[in-house]
Design a protein around this motif. Structure first.
Motif, PDB file in Angstrom:
ATOM      1  N   PHE B  67       0.838  -1.208   0.000  1.00 52.39           N
ATOM      2  CA  PHE B  67       0.000   0.000   0.000  1.00 52.39           C
ATOM      3  C   PHE B  67       0.872   1.256   0.000  1.00 52.39           C
ATOM      4  O   PHE B  67       0.599   2.206  -0.720  1.00 52.39           O
ATOM      5  CB  PHE B  67      -0.916   0.049   1.233  1.00 52.39           C
ATOM      6  CG  PHE B  67      -2.028  -0.958   1.235  1.00 52.39           C
ATOM      7  CD1 PHE B  67      -2.394  -1.629   0.087  1.00 52.39           C
ATOM      8  CD2 PHE B  67      -2.736  -1.213   2.405  1.00 52.39           C
ATOM      9  CE1 PHE B  67      -3.423  -2.557   0.083  1.00 52.39           C
ATOM     10  CE2 PHE B  67      -3.769  -2.139   2.419  1.00 52.39           C
ATOM     11  CZ  PHE B  67      -4.115  -2.814   1.269  1.00 52.39           C
ATOM     12  N   ASN B  83      -4.212   3.350  -4.493  1.00 48.07           N
ATOM     13  CA  ASN B  83      -3.137   2.467  -4.022  1.00 48.07           C
ATOM     14  C   ASN B  83      -3.703   1.128  -3.567  1.00 48.07           C
ATOM     15  O   ASN B  83      -3.139   0.073  -3.848  1.00 48.07           O
ATOM     16  CB  ASN B  83      -2.384   3.107  -2.858  1.00 48.07           C
ATOM     17  CG  ASN B  83      -1.756   4.419  -3.253  1.00 48.07           C
ATOM     18  OD1 ASN B  83      -1.298   4.560  -4.373  1.00 48.07           O
ATOM     19  ND2 ASN B  83      -1.770   5.384  -2.339  1.00 48.07           N
ATOM     20  N   ILE B  84      -4.824   1.179  -2.844  1.00 47.12           N
ATOM     21  CA  ILE B  84      -5.431  -0.049  -2.336  1.00 47.12           C
ATOM     22  C   ILE B  84      -5.961  -0.878  -3.493  1.00 47.12           C
ATOM     23  O   ILE B  84      -5.738  -2.098  -3.557  1.00 47.12           O
ATOM     24  CB  ILE B  84      -6.590   0.301  -1.384  1.00 47.12           C
ATOM     25  CG1 ILE B  84      -6.125   1.367  -0.408  1.00 47.12           C
ATOM     26  CG2 ILE B  84      -7.160  -0.945  -0.740  1.00 47.12           C
ATOM     27  CD1 ILE B  84      -6.137   1.015   0.990  1.00 47.12           C
ATOM     28  N   GLY B 156      -6.115  -1.035   4.881  1.00 48.97           N
ATOM     29  CA  GLY B 156      -6.045   0.285   4.276  1.00 48.97           C
ATOM     30  C   GLY B 156      -6.419   1.405   5.233  1.00 48.97           C
ATOM     31  O   GLY B 156      -6.035   2.553   5.023  1.00 48.97           O
TER      32      GLY B 156
END
Lengths: 219, 211
Positions: B67, B83-84, B156
């Motif tokens: 991440f 990003n996740i 996350g």
């Protein structure tokens, strides 16, 4: 890519708290402890269920339940219930180790060739001997794959455990994010990724070494 | 827990909705990307082992590390949900490319010969014969990828976008059990429902496995 934190020599001094060697050692410590306790609990149960066929339901569903548990939630639940410290985190990590090992021990025992087990009994082996000298060595490849995924799971979750105050390599990322030091975050990400990849490689080599050539068909 | 839910229904629903998006978009993307990659690993057998090894390495990278590392590669902001999504897509591809390759490799060569003899060309044979026969294996992989993604999204929350994971961080900060319980229960339920849906899809698509 700013790697200044990673290559700063003062962060590699083993004596200082928070240096790479210090965090790495702490990280490995949690991983080893959780794997040890988890294996001691899960292996006998998995082997028993696989050997007798009793309670297969538990073994199959343990794997599914374990995979669907959100690791961060489990960690934060344990810490909120029991307070800060190593114990609640260790419990959470162990809870994550048990399902893959239990399920793979069961699966390894179930899928092995029953004619071989019958032959072993026919040769006059005692149940204990059948288990330790025939069934266990033959179940080892499947068992090891479960152990490897448990190990990866724990390395990843021990990283997240920094968010609930534990030491280990996750500290670099959590603290780095908190103070907006992206160089530190990046250093943590790189070191922990390398650790996971290397550990998996080492376990793969260990697997080649301990699985009998007669089972892995490499001779 | 009931009072918590009735007072915070909107927050919980928003978190759940975000969780579903963050977990399932990568499953779909990953599935679409993994199919051709897995096929390549079968069509060109020398590619199979490199493929399995690369997938294994990618899959072993801890989620938090991936991440926070992706912004370097993608040029995204560190707190971006992208990003996740990309990280979970990478995990899904790593898991599924191998499963697709294994599933296609396990198709009985006699079936392939019969299909070719009946006049199937390579692409038509792939879509009409090989993929359906390999489907149970591929969908089994899809089930584990989906369940894994749903449990990973929560991590996350540590970088600010985590669906139900935000309930965990909130409960942890306030030393308050209810949101954590609600988050865990909803996450596990979501995984079970998604898993069940894939099982139903599999039953509908592969009636011959129940014959």
């Amino acid at each position: 890519m700013n790697l200044s934190y990673l290559f700063d020599a003062s962060h590699w001094d083993p004596g200082t708290t928070g240096s790479f060697p210090d965090l790495l050692l702490a990280h490995l410590g949690y991983v080893a402890l959780a794997l040890l306790i988890g294996t001691v609990i899960a292996l006998p149960v998995g082997l028993y269920i696989g050997h007798t066929g009793r309670g297969s339901f538990i073994a199959i569903n343990a794997g599914n339940a374990g995979r669907s548990l959100p690791t961060l939630g489990l960690l934060m639940l344990m810490v909120t219930l029991l307070g800060l410290g190593l114990l609640p985190v260790l419990i959470a990590l162990t809870v994550l180790v048990v399902p893959p090992i239990l399920t793979s021990a069961y699966a390894g025992m179930r899928t092995l060739d029953h004619q071989v087990v019958d032959a072993a009994k026919g040769m006059g082996m005692r149940p204990w001997q059948v288990l330790t000298r025939v069934e266990l060595p033959m179940a080892l490849p499947v068992l090891m794959s479960g152990f490897r995924s448990a190990a990866l799971q724990v390395v990843a979750t021990a990283t997240v455990a920094a968010a609930v105050g534990l030491s280990g390599l996750g500290r670099l990322m959590i603290d780095g994010l908190a103070v907006n030091d992206y160089s530190r975050v990046l250093a943590g990400a790189i070191v922990v990724a390398l650790l996971a990849v290397l550990l998996d490689l080492l376990l793969a080599l260990a697997q080649r070494w301990i699985v009998s050539p007669g089972v892995s068909k490499r001779f | 827990m009931i009072t918590y839910l009735s007072n915070n229904g909107d927050t919980v629903l928003a978190a759940l909705r975000q969780h579903i998006w963050l977990a399932l978009v990568p499953v779909l993307l990953g599935f679409v990307i993994a199919l051709p990659i897995g096929w390549l690993g079968v069509r060109f057998p020398w590619l199979y082992h490199p493929l399995v090894n690369v997938a294994g390495v990618l899959y072993s990278i801890p989620s938090l590390a991936l991440f926070v590392f992706l912004p370097v590669l993608l040029g995204t902001k560190i707190l971006s949900p992208l990003n996740i999504v990309v990280a979970l897509t990478i995990y899904t591809v790593a898991l599924l490319a191998r499963t697709v390759a294994d599933g296609l490799r396990a198709v009985d060569p006699l079936i392939l010969q019969a299909a070719s003899a009946m006049g199937y060309r390579r692409l038509k044979r792939l879509t009409d014969v090989e993929l359906p026969v390999a489907l149970p294996v591929i969908l089994a992989g899809l089930r584990s990828a989906t369940v894994a993604n749903i449990s990973l999204v929560s991590v996350g929350a540590l970088i600010g976008v985590g669906g139900l994971g935000q309930l965990f961080t909130r409960g942890f900060q306030l030393f308050y059990l209810e949101p954590i319980f609600v988050g865990i229960i909803l996450s596990v339920l979501l995984a079970a429902v998604a898993d069940g849906i894939i099982v139903l899809i599999q039953r509908a698509l592969t009636p011959w496995t129940r014959a």
